[in-house]
Motif scaffolding. Structure first.
Motif, PDB file in Angstrom:
ATOM      1  N   LEU A  53      16.375  -7.884  14.176  1.00  0.00           N
ATOM      2  CA  LEU A  53      15.139  -7.164  13.876  1.00  0.00           C
ATOM      3  C   LEU A  53      14.074  -7.434  14.927  1.00  0.00           C
ATOM      4  O   LEU A  53      13.122  -8.192  14.713  1.00  0.00           O
ATOM      5  N   ALA A  54      14.211  -6.850  16.091  1.00  0.00           N
ATOM      6  CA  ALA A  54      13.203  -6.808  17.160  1.00  0.00           C
ATOM      7  C   ALA A  54      12.744  -8.185  17.605  1.00  0.00           C
ATOM      8  O   ALA A  54      11.606  -8.353  18.029  1.00  0.00           O
ATOM      9  N   GLY A  55      13.610  -9.168  17.530  1.00  0.00           N
ATOM     10  CA  GLY A  55      13.266 -10.483  18.031  1.00  0.00           C
ATOM     11  C   GLY A  55      12.341 -11.296  17.151  1.00  0.00           C
ATOM     12  O   GLY A  55      11.886 -12.362  17.565  1.00  0.00           O
ATOM     13  N   HIS A  56      12.046 -10.840  15.932  1.00  0.00           N
ATOM     14  CA  HIS A  56      11.166 -11.594  15.043  1.00  0.00           C
ATOM     15  C   HIS A  56      11.912 -12.679  14.277  1.00  0.00           C
ATOM     16  O   HIS A  56      11.277 -13.438  13.528  1.00  0.00           O
ATOM     17  N   ALA A  57      13.226 -12.763  14.396  1.00  0.00           N
ATOM     18  CA  ALA A  57      14.047 -13.752  13.694  1.00  0.00           C
ATOM     19  C   ALA A  57      13.855 -13.653  12.190  1.00  0.00           C
ATOM     20  O   ALA A  57      13.929 -14.656  11.483  1.00  0.00           O
ATOM     21  N   GLY A  58      13.599 -12.464  11.688  1.00  0.00           N
ATOM     22  CA  GLY A  58      13.386 -12.237  10.274  1.00  0.00           C
ATOM     23  C   GLY A  58      12.878 -10.826  10.031  1.00  0.00           C
ATOM     24  O   GLY A  58      12.699 -10.036  10.962  1.00  0.00           O
ATOM     25  N   PHE A  59      12.662 -10.525   8.763  1.00  0.00           N
ATOM     26  CA  PHE A  59      12.192  -9.213   8.333  1.00  0.00           C
ATOM     27  C   PHE A  59      10.672  -9.261   8.221  1.00  0.00           C
ATOM     28  O   PHE A  59      10.143  -9.940   7.344  1.00  0.00           O
ATOM     29  N   PRO A  60       9.912  -8.575   9.093  1.00  0.00           N
ATOM     30  CA  PRO A  60       8.445  -8.649   9.031  1.00  0.00           C
ATOM     31  C   PRO A  60       7.922  -8.092   7.707  1.00  0.00           C
ATOM     32  O   PRO A  60       8.371  -7.051   7.216  1.00  0.00           O
ATOM     33  N   LEU A  61       6.979  -8.803   7.119  1.00  0.00           N
ATOM     34  CA  LEU A  61       6.365  -8.341   5.877  1.00  0.00           C
ATOM     35  C   LEU A  61       5.538  -7.081   6.138  1.00  0.00           C
ATOM     36  O   LEU A  61       4.955  -6.910   7.201  1.00  0.00           O
ATOM     37  N   GLY A  62       5.499  -6.207   5.133  1.00  0.00           N
ATOM     38  CA  GLY A  62       4.782  -4.955   5.271  1.00  0.00           C
ATOM     39  C   GLY A  62       5.569  -3.868   5.959  1.00  0.00           C
ATOM     40  O   GLY A  62       4.989  -2.851   6.354  1.00  0.00           O
ATOM     41  N   THR A  63       6.888  -4.025   6.101  1.00  0.00           N
ATOM     42  CA  THR A  63       7.732  -3.027   6.753  1.00  0.00           C
ATOM     43  C   THR A  63       8.893  -2.665   5.836  1.00  0.00           C
ATOM     44  O   THR A  63       9.186  -3.360   4.862  1.00  0.00           O
ATOM     45  N   SER A  64       9.577  -1.582   6.182  1.00  0.00           N
ATOM     46  CA  SER A  64      10.720  -1.101   5.411  1.00  0.00           C
ATOM     47  C   SER A  64      11.911  -0.912   6.335  1.00  0.00           C
ATOM     48  O   SER A  64      11.754  -0.744   7.551  1.00  0.00           O
ATOM     49  N   LEU A  65      13.097  -0.922   5.748  1.00  0.00           N
ATOM     50  CA  LEU A  65      14.340  -0.757   6.495  1.00  0.00           C
ATOM     51  C   LEU A  65      15.220   0.242   5.752  1.00  0.00           C
ATOM     52  O   LEU A  65      15.444   0.098   4.548  1.00  0.00           O
ATOM     53  N   LEU A  66      15.692   1.256   6.470  1.00  0.00           N
ATOM     54  CA  LEU A  66      16.587   2.271   5.919  1.00  0.00           C
ATOM     55  C   LEU A  66      17.993   2.009   6.456  1.00  0.00           C
ATOM     56  O   LEU A  66      18.212   2.014   7.661  1.00  0.00           O
ATOM     57  N   ILE A  67      18.936   1.760   5.540  1.00  0.00           N
ATOM     58  CA  ILE A  67      20.327   1.480   5.896  1.00  0.00           C
ATOM     59  C   ILE A  67      21.164   2.692   5.508  1.00  0.00           C
ATOM     60  O   ILE A  67      21.277   3.026   4.325  1.00  0.00           O
ATOM     61  N   GLU A  68      21.727   3.351   6.492  1.00  0.00           N
ATOM     62  CA  GLU A  68      22.568   4.527   6.271  1.00  0.00           C
ATOM     63  C   GLU A  68      24.037   4.140   6.400  1.00  0.00           C
ATOM     64  O   GLU A  68      24.395   3.338   7.266  1.00  0.00           O
ATOM     65  N   GLU A  69      24.867   4.732   5.548  1.00  0.00           N
ATOM     66  CA  GLU A  69      26.278   4.354   5.525  1.00  0.00           C
ATOM     67  C   GLU A  69      27.143   5.597   5.357  1.00  0.00           C
ATOM     68  O   GLU A  69      26.847   6.481   4.543  1.00  0.00           O
ATOM     69  N   HIS A  70      28.229   5.644   6.122  1.00  0.00           N
ATOM     70  CA  HIS A  70      29.204   6.725   6.017  1.00  0.00           C
ATOM     71  C   HIS A  70      30.296   6.339   5.021  1.00  0.00           C
ATOM     72  O   HIS A  70      30.532   5.161   4.746  1.00  0.00           O
ATOM     73  N   GLY A  71      30.985   7.341   4.519  1.00  0.00           N
ATOM     74  CA  GLY A  71      32.149   7.093   3.685  1.00  0.00           C
ATOM     75  C   GLY A  71      31.796   6.617   2.290  1.00  0.00           C
ATOM     76  O   GLY A  71      30.658   6.713   1.817  1.00  0.00           O
ATOM     77  N   THR A  72      32.804   6.072   1.628  1.00  0.00           N
ATOM     78  CA  THR A  72      32.670   5.611   0.240  1.00  0.00           C
ATOM     79  C   THR A  72      32.694   4.097   0.125  1.00  0.00           C
ATOM     80  O   THR A  72      32.935   3.562  -0.953  1.00  0.00           O
ATOM     81  N   THR A  73      32.468   3.391   1.208  1.00  0.00           N
ATOM     82  CA  THR A  73      32.430   1.927   1.150  1.00  0.00           C
ATOM     83  C   THR A  73      31.107   1.440   0.569  1.00  0.00           C
ATOM     84  O   THR A  73      30.206   2.227   0.279  1.00  0.00           O
ATOM     85  N   ASP A  74      30.998   0.123   0.398  1.00  0.00           N
ATOM     86  CA  ASP A  74      29.855  -0.460  -0.295  1.00  0.00           C
ATOM     87  C   ASP A  74      29.188  -1.548   0.544  1.00  0.00           C
ATOM     88  O   ASP A  74      28.627  -2.491   0.002  1.00  0.00           O
ATOM     89  N   PHE A  75      29.241  -1.445   1.864  1.00  0.00           N
ATOM     90  CA  PHE A  75      28.656  -2.480   2.712  1.00  0.00           C
ATOM     91  C   PHE A  75      27.130  -2.507   2.594  1.00  0.00           C
ATOM     92  O   PHE A  75      26.522  -3.576   2.631  1.00  0.00           O
ATOM     93  N   ALA A  76      26.496  -1.340   2.473  1.00  0.00           N
ATOM     94  CA  ALA A  76      25.038  -1.300   2.367  1.00  0.00           C
ATOM     95  C   ALA A  76      24.559  -1.974   1.094  1.00  0.00           C
ATOM     96  O   ALA A  76      23.567  -2.718   1.100  1.00  0.00           O
ATOM     97  N   ASN A  77      25.260  -1.749  -0.024  1.00  0.00           N
ATOM     98  CA  ASN A  77      24.866  -2.395  -1.264  1.00  0.00           C
ATOM     99  C   ASN A  77      25.159  -3.888  -1.242  1.00  0.00           C
ATOM    100  O   ASN A  77      24.509  -4.662  -1.961  1.00  0.00           O
TER     101      ASN A  77
END
Length: 389
Positions: A53-77
């Motif tokens: 995540l952009a070199g912050h070594a973590g998820f910056p507070l006040g931001t969102s992340l959209l995870i897109e996934e192909h197929g019928t797998t469950d990696f995003a969940n």
């Protein structure tokens, strides 16, 4: 003429001559400053995703992340489960849309393994001498304080806080490890029988945003909130009325406004099935523009088991087998100072694999050597005399 000491301040009360009291900094569990610009960051529960995540070594507070996934797998969940489990262990408040309370029983447990036998401690003389700035990094490129269990603290001292825990997919999160709260909000609202035709019932997406805003206002200032929206627009979780562009885009606008209103207290992760809504549509592109970070998962068609059954022996080679490709389309807080170590990740091809004890591991993609590329062994020359006795 009177004499006065030069180190004395004129017309200063005695109480003001003492040293001023230093303001104590309130430390929030699971939150630390970014090494890039000092903004507060939290962990996604996946160490390899934090380093991306952009070199912050973590998820910056006040931001969102959209995870897109192909197929019928469950990696995003699976990433959502790590994200929720990390929040509950750190004492954060988790808000889940469209899931029932039984989803909490599916969260992975905190791993108690101290490491495999192959990664045992070696002698100091056998260790390779490397630069000091790279000595604190692990093999996956993540700092050591965000991976795995740590050594117990010395008696009489405060225990060191863990930024990112390791989770075991074969076990379930114990109630003793849960320090935070989880709230589950329905995505389908049953119409009231006494409602008049002129009454306008707000959608479940608007009610979800209003309930979270109310809980943030009533919660303490040190409470961190994690918003989870799994499989947005999926017909199995959301009614057809919520799949309209005006409903979804207004929801993402409201979610973005909530993140900007409380930049140091809220984070959000949304997943989207690309099989139903491809990226070539303008609807999905607008959803990506309203998200701070966009990551795409492309699973490979392999007969790989996502979570081995309890009691099964884990093989390091099978755990680290590549199970898909990962594409980074945008990163949160990627400003003019640069993205740190993520500059190379944004250009290189990435792959991921799901391990039982290490979670989802993201690493550079590399093809294995083909059978024809191996050098052929030359046959022994029959003319040379045999020197064996």
């Amino acid at each position: 003429m009177s004499f006065r000491k030069r180190n004395m301040v004129i017309n200063t009360p005695a109480s003001a001559q003492g040293s001023p009291a230093k303001a104590e900094k309130v430390t929030i569990p699971g939150v630390r400053p970014s090494p890039l610009d000092g903004r507060p960051t939290t962990s996604t529960g996946t160490a390899s995703l934090d380093t991306l995540l952009a070199g912050h070594a973590g998820f910056p507070l006040g931001t969102s992340l959209l995870i897109e996934e192909h197929g019928t797998t469950d990696f995003a969940n699976v990433l959502l489960r790590y994200y929720a489990a990390e929040g509950l262990v750190q004492g954060h408040q988790v808000h889940v849309l469209g899931m029932h309370e039984g989803w909490k029983a599916e969260l992975p447990s905190v791993s108690t393994e101290t490491g495999s036998s192959s990664k045992s401690e070696t002698a100091a003389g056998d260790k390779m001498k490397i630069a000091w700035r790279y000595e604190s990094l692990s093999s996956a490129g993540a700092p050591r304080d965000i991976q795995g269990p740590q050594k117990p603290a010395a008696p009489g001292s405060e225990p060191a806080s863990v930024f990112c825990h390791s989770f075991d997919l074969t076990k379930r999160l114990a109630p003793a490890d849960v320090k935070g709260q989880a709230g589950f909000h329905p995505s389908m609202i049953m119409p009231k029988l006494s409602a008049k035709p002129t009454d306008i019932t707000p959608s479940s997406l608007k009610l979800f945003i209003n309930e979270i805003a109310t809980k943030i206002v009533n919660a303490p200032q040190s409470m961190v909130h994690r918003i989870i929206v799994p499989s947005l627009l999926s017909p199995t979780l959301y009614p057809s009325s919520l799949s309209r562009p005006e409903e979804v885009l207004q929801f993402l606008h409201s979610l973005r406004a909530l993140l900007r209103q409380y930049p140091g207290r809220v984070t959000a992760i949304v997943t989207l099935p690309l099989t139903l809504y491809p990226r070539t549509s303008g609807f999905v592109r607008w959803m990506e523009l309203l998200s701070d970070g966009v990551v795409e998962l492309v699973p490979l068609q392999l007969n790989a088991v996502h979570a081995p059954p309890p009691g099964a022996k884990s093989d390091s080679k099978s755990d680290e087998q590549m199970q898909g490709l990962l594409r980074v389309h945008s990163l949160p807080v990627y400003h003019e100072k640069g993205g740190g170590s993520s500059d190379g990740h944004a250009r290189d091809d990435l792959s991921f694999s799901l391990s039982r004890s290490r979670g989802l591991i993201i690493k550079p993609f590399s093809l294995p050597p083909a059978d024809g590329d191996e050098p052929e062994k030359k046959p022994a020359d029959a003319t040379k005399p045999n020197m064996e006795f």
